[in-house]
Design a protein around this motif. Structure first.
Motif, PDB file in Angstrom:
ATOM      1  N   ALA A   1       0.835  -1.209   0.000  1.00  0.00           N
ATOM      2  CA  ALA A   1       0.000   0.000   0.000  1.00  0.00           C
ATOM      3  C   ALA A   1       0.865   1.253   0.000  1.00  0.00           C
ATOM      4  O   ALA A   1       0.544   2.250  -0.677  1.00  0.00           O
ATOM      5  CB  ALA A   1      -0.923  -0.013   1.217  1.00  0.00           C
ATOM      6  N   ALA A   2       1.968   1.222   0.751  1.00  0.00           N
ATOM      7  CA  ALA A   2       2.881   2.371   0.776  1.00  0.00           C
ATOM      8  C   ALA A   2       3.514   2.579  -0.592  1.00  0.00           C
ATOM      9  O   ALA A   2       3.668   3.714  -1.066  1.00  0.00           O
ATOM     10  CB  ALA A   2       3.951   2.171   1.845  1.00  0.00           C
ATOM     11  N   LEU A   3       3.892   1.491  -1.253  1.00  0.00           N
ATOM     12  CA  LEU A   3       4.433   1.619  -2.607  1.00  0.00           C
ATOM     13  C   LEU A   3       3.398   2.223  -3.555  1.00  0.00           C
ATOM     14  O   LEU A   3       3.700   3.148  -4.330  1.00  0.00           O
ATOM     15  CB  LEU A   3       4.858   0.250  -3.142  1.00  0.00           C
ATOM     16  CG  LEU A   3       6.196  -0.338  -2.693  1.00  0.00           C
ATOM     17  CD1 LEU A   3       6.353  -1.741  -3.280  1.00  0.00           C
ATOM     18  CD2 LEU A   3       7.374   0.535  -3.101  1.00  0.00           C
ATOM     19  N   LYS A   4       2.167   1.697  -3.512  1.00  0.00           N
ATOM     20  CA  LYS A   4       1.128   2.165  -4.424  1.00  0.00           C
ATOM     21  C   LYS A   4       0.773   3.632  -4.193  1.00  0.00           C
ATOM     22  O   LYS A   4       0.251   4.294  -5.095  1.00  0.00           O
ATOM     23  CB  LYS A   4      -0.127   1.292  -4.280  1.00  0.00           C
ATOM     24  CG  LYS A   4       0.007  -0.117  -4.826  1.00  0.00           C
ATOM     25  CD  LYS A   4       0.272  -0.135  -6.336  1.00  0.00           C
ATOM     26  CE  LYS A   4      -0.835   0.449  -7.163  1.00  0.00           C
ATOM     27  NZ  LYS A   4      -2.037  -0.408  -7.226  1.00  0.00           N
ATOM     28  N   ALA A   5       1.039   4.146  -2.984  1.00  0.00           N
ATOM     29  CA  ALA A   5       0.766   5.554  -2.703  1.00  0.00           C
ATOM     30  C   ALA A   5       1.720   6.477  -3.451  1.00  0.00           C
ATOM     31  O   ALA A   5       1.423   7.667  -3.614  1.00  0.00           O
ATOM     32  CB  ALA A   5       0.868   5.808  -1.204  1.00  0.00           C
ATOM     33  N   HIS A   6       2.859   5.944  -3.900  1.00  0.00           N
ATOM     34  CA  HIS A   6       3.881   6.796  -4.520  1.00  0.00           C
ATOM     35  C   HIS A   6       4.282   6.365  -5.926  1.00  0.00           C
ATOM     36  O   HIS A   6       4.879   7.165  -6.659  1.00  0.00           O
ATOM     37  CB  HIS A   6       5.140   6.806  -3.643  1.00  0.00           C
ATOM     38  CG  HIS A   6       4.896   7.279  -2.251  1.00  0.00           C
ATOM     39  ND1 HIS A   6       4.730   8.605  -1.929  1.00  0.00           N
ATOM     40  CD2 HIS A   6       4.757   6.587  -1.084  1.00  0.00           C
ATOM     41  CE1 HIS A   6       4.521   8.722  -0.632  1.00  0.00           C
ATOM     42  NE2 HIS A   6       4.529   7.521  -0.092  1.00  0.00           N
ATOM     43  N   PHE A   7       3.939   5.133  -6.294  1.00  0.00           N
ATOM     44  CA  PHE A   7       4.411   4.605  -7.571  1.00  0.00           C
ATOM     45  C   PHE A   7       3.271   3.969  -8.347  1.00  0.00           C
ATOM     46  O   PHE A   7       2.302   3.491  -7.764  1.00  0.00           O
ATOM     47  CB  PHE A   7       5.525   3.559  -7.334  1.00  0.00           C
ATOM     48  CG  PHE A   7       6.725   4.110  -6.616  1.00  0.00           C
ATOM     49  CD1 PHE A   7       7.660   4.883  -7.295  1.00  0.00           C
ATOM     50  CD2 PHE A   7       6.896   3.886  -5.256  1.00  0.00           C
ATOM     51  CE1 PHE A   7       8.760   5.406  -6.633  1.00  0.00           C
ATOM     52  CE2 PHE A   7       7.991   4.404  -4.580  1.00  0.00           C
ATOM     53  CZ  PHE A   7       8.928   5.171  -5.269  1.00  0.00           C
ATOM     54  N   SER A   8       3.415   3.967  -9.668  1.00  0.00           N
ATOM     55  CA  SER A   8       2.412   3.332 -10.527  1.00  0.00           C
ATOM     56  C   SER A   8       2.470   1.810 -10.373  1.00  0.00           C
ATOM     57  O   SER A   8       3.416   1.258  -9.805  1.00  0.00           O
ATOM     58  CB  SER A   8       2.668   3.710 -11.989  1.00  0.00           C
ATOM     59  OG  SER A   8       3.863   3.083 -12.451  1.00  0.00           O
ATOM     60  N   GLU A   9       1.475   1.158 -10.937  1.00  0.00           N
ATOM     61  CA  GLU A   9       1.457  -0.303 -10.864  1.00  0.00           C
ATOM     62  C   GLU A   9       2.687  -0.899 -11.544  1.00  0.00           C
ATOM     63  O   GLU A   9       3.321  -1.827 -11.025  1.00  0.00           O
ATOM     64  CB  GLU A   9       0.185  -0.845 -11.508  1.00  0.00           C
ATOM     65  CG  GLU A   9       0.025  -2.349 -11.380  1.00  0.00           C
ATOM     66  CD  GLU A   9      -1.331  -2.816 -11.853  1.00  0.00           C
ATOM     67  OE1 GLU A   9      -1.489  -2.998 -13.088  1.00  0.00           O
ATOM     68  OE2 GLU A   9      -2.231  -2.975 -10.998  1.00  0.00           O
ATOM     69  N   ARG A  10       3.034  -0.365 -12.717  1.00  0.00           N
ATOM     70  CA  ARG A  10       4.219  -0.891 -13.401  1.00  0.00           C
ATOM     71  C   ARG A  10       5.480  -0.628 -12.581  1.00  0.00           C
ATOM     72  O   ARG A  10       6.366  -1.488 -12.506  1.00  0.00           O
ATOM     73  CB  ARG A  10       4.370  -0.271 -14.787  1.00  0.00           C
ATOM     74  CG  ARG A  10       5.615  -0.827 -15.463  1.00  0.00           C
ATOM     75  CD  ARG A  10       5.895  -0.309 -16.822  1.00  0.00           C
ATOM     76  NE  ARG A  10       7.268  -0.631 -17.191  1.00  0.00           N
ATOM     77  CZ  ARG A  10       7.853  -0.200 -18.289  1.00  0.00           C
ATOM     78  NH1 ARG A  10       7.194   0.567 -19.148  1.00  0.00           N
ATOM     79  NH2 ARG A  10       9.102  -0.526 -18.546  1.00  0.00           N
ATOM     80  N   GLN A  11       5.583   0.528 -11.967  1.00  0.00           N
ATOM     81  CA  GLN A  11       6.762   0.802 -11.139  1.00  0.00           C
ATOM     82  C   GLN A  11       6.842  -0.165  -9.956  1.00  0.00           C
ATOM     83  O   GLN A  11       7.932  -0.626  -9.600  1.00  0.00           O
ATOM     84  CB  GLN A  11       6.731   2.243 -10.646  1.00  0.00           C
ATOM     85  CG  GLN A  11       7.049   3.271 -11.726  1.00  0.00           C
ATOM     86  CD  GLN A  11       6.892   4.688 -11.236  1.00  0.00           C
ATOM     87  OE1 GLN A  11       5.909   5.019 -10.549  1.00  0.00           O
ATOM     88  NE2 GLN A  11       7.842   5.541 -11.571  1.00  0.00           N
ATOM     89  N   CYS A  12       5.687  -0.479  -9.379  1.00  0.00           N
ATOM     90  CA  CYS A  12       5.687  -1.469  -8.286  1.00  0.00           C
ATOM     91  C   CYS A  12       6.156  -2.827  -8.787  1.00  0.00           C
ATOM     92  O   CYS A  12       6.907  -3.530  -8.098  1.00  0.00           O
ATOM     93  CB  CYS A  12       4.287  -1.578  -7.682  1.00  0.00           C
ATOM     94  SG  CYS A  12       3.754  -0.115  -6.773  1.00  0.00           S
ATOM     95  N   MET A  13       5.727  -3.200  -9.980  1.00  0.00           N
ATOM     96  CA  MET A  13       6.208  -4.445 -10.565  1.00  0.00           C
ATOM     97  C   MET A  13       7.722  -4.393 -10.764  1.00  0.00           C
ATOM     98  O   MET A  13       8.444  -5.360 -10.487  1.00  0.00           O
ATOM     99  CB  MET A  13       5.509  -4.711 -11.899  1.00  0.00           C
ATOM    100  CG  MET A  13       4.029  -5.023 -11.781  1.00  0.00           C
ATOM    101  SD  MET A  13       3.238  -5.252 -13.398  1.00  0.00           S
ATOM    102  CE  MET A  13       3.968  -6.812 -13.912  1.00  0.00           C
ATOM    103  N   ASP A  14       8.207  -3.244 -11.234  1.00  0.00           N
ATOM    104  CA  ASP A  14       9.646  -3.122 -11.487  1.00  0.00           C
ATOM    105  C   ASP A  14      10.466  -3.157 -10.204  1.00  0.00           C
ATOM    106  O   ASP A  14      11.628  -3.565 -10.231  1.00  0.00           O
ATOM    107  CB  ASP A  14       9.935  -1.848 -12.283  1.00  0.00           C
ATOM    108  CG  ASP A  14       9.663  -2.018 -13.772  1.00  0.00           C
ATOM    109  OD1 ASP A  14       9.645  -3.171 -14.245  1.00  0.00           O
ATOM    110  OD2 ASP A  14       9.484  -0.995 -14.468  1.00  0.00           O
ATOM    111  N   VAL A  15       9.889  -2.737  -9.091  1.00  0.00           N
ATOM    112  CA  VAL A  15      10.576  -2.915  -7.809  1.00  0.00           C
ATOM    113  C   VAL A  15      10.828  -4.400  -7.576  1.00  0.00           C
ATOM    114  O   VAL A  15      11.947  -4.829  -7.243  1.00  0.00           O
ATOM    115  CB  VAL A  15       9.753  -2.317  -6.639  1.00  0.00           C
ATOM    116  CG1 VAL A  15      10.358  -2.728  -5.298  1.00  0.00           C
ATOM    117  CG2 VAL A  15       9.685  -0.804  -6.746  1.00  0.00           C
TER     118      VAL A  15
END
Length: 215
Positions: A166-180
């Motif tokens: 949830a913290a990731l999604k607050a700052h990054f797009s779905e694709r960016q979360c995948m790339d993490v």
């Protein structure tokens, strides 16, 4: 048998789970698999190394080692090219993820290579040191702390917990979360290879003493 066990324990990396302090980031002082010299390369190995070969630029030990398996090296470089050049994370964010992963995996080679990269990009010693401390280090933005916590979750449980996601999604797009996740996975794999094959630092590099003897 007790003597063998004692030696194994003494030479193993030490991990304190509460503070994430590590000891002995270079697992091997000599390579298990040697980095190939130019003279030792087969035509197939030369072809596999071509994408990382350039005039006046030495071919790194990681690639000279992986060249023992040229087909694997070719595919490794293809995915690695996405992580380093196709990644939707900004370069600074990508490198925070890579460095935290390399640190958690106790990969002295990976840490050393990417510290040089981030320093060229303008990251200072204080921020590099904070990556070792983790998300609780003072000065991180909420987005940066979420990246680091995601690295920690993936390293410890191979899963990003709901609060961290949830913290990731607050700052990054779905694709960016995948790339993490892709980036942590790639550099966990790289660290396993480097550590196990005994890839040594390249000429002129020095191991971070804080990584080499902490705890």
């Amino acid at each position: 048998m007790p003597n063998t066990l004692t030696r194994a324990v003494a030479s193993a990396a030490v991990f304190n789970s509460s503070s994430r302090v590590y000891k002995y980031s270079m697992h091997l002082n000599t390579p298990r698999i040697t980095a190939l010299t130019d003279a030792a390369l087969t035509p197939e190995q030369r072809q596999a190394l071509a994408p990382v070969t350039a005039p006046n630029r030495p071919v790194l030990n990681i690639f000279r080692t992986f060249a023992h398996a040229p087909e694997a090296l070719t595919r490794f470089l293809s995915w690695g090219n996405y992580i380093l050049r196709g990644n939707s994370l900004a370069p600074r964010e990508r490198e925070i993820v890579i460095l935290r992963t390399g640190y958690l995996c106790r990969s002295g080679y990976e840490w050393t290579q990417h510290v040089e990269i981030v320093r060229r990009g303008g990251m200072g010693d204080a921020e590099i040191a904070a990556i070792k401390t983790g998300a609780e280090a003072p000065g991180w933005s909420a987005a940066d702390a979420a990246l680091i916590r995601a690295c920690d979750d993936l390293h410890e449980r191979q899963f990003v917990s709901e609060p961290v996601w949830a913290a990731l999604k607050a700052h990054f797009s779905e694709r960016q979360c995948m790339d993490v996740v892709f980036t942590v996975g790639q550099y966990t794999q790289v660290s396993m290879m480097l550590n196990t094959f005994g890839v040594q630092l390249d000429e002129g590099q020095k191991l971070d003493p804080d990584l080499d003897a902490r705890g």
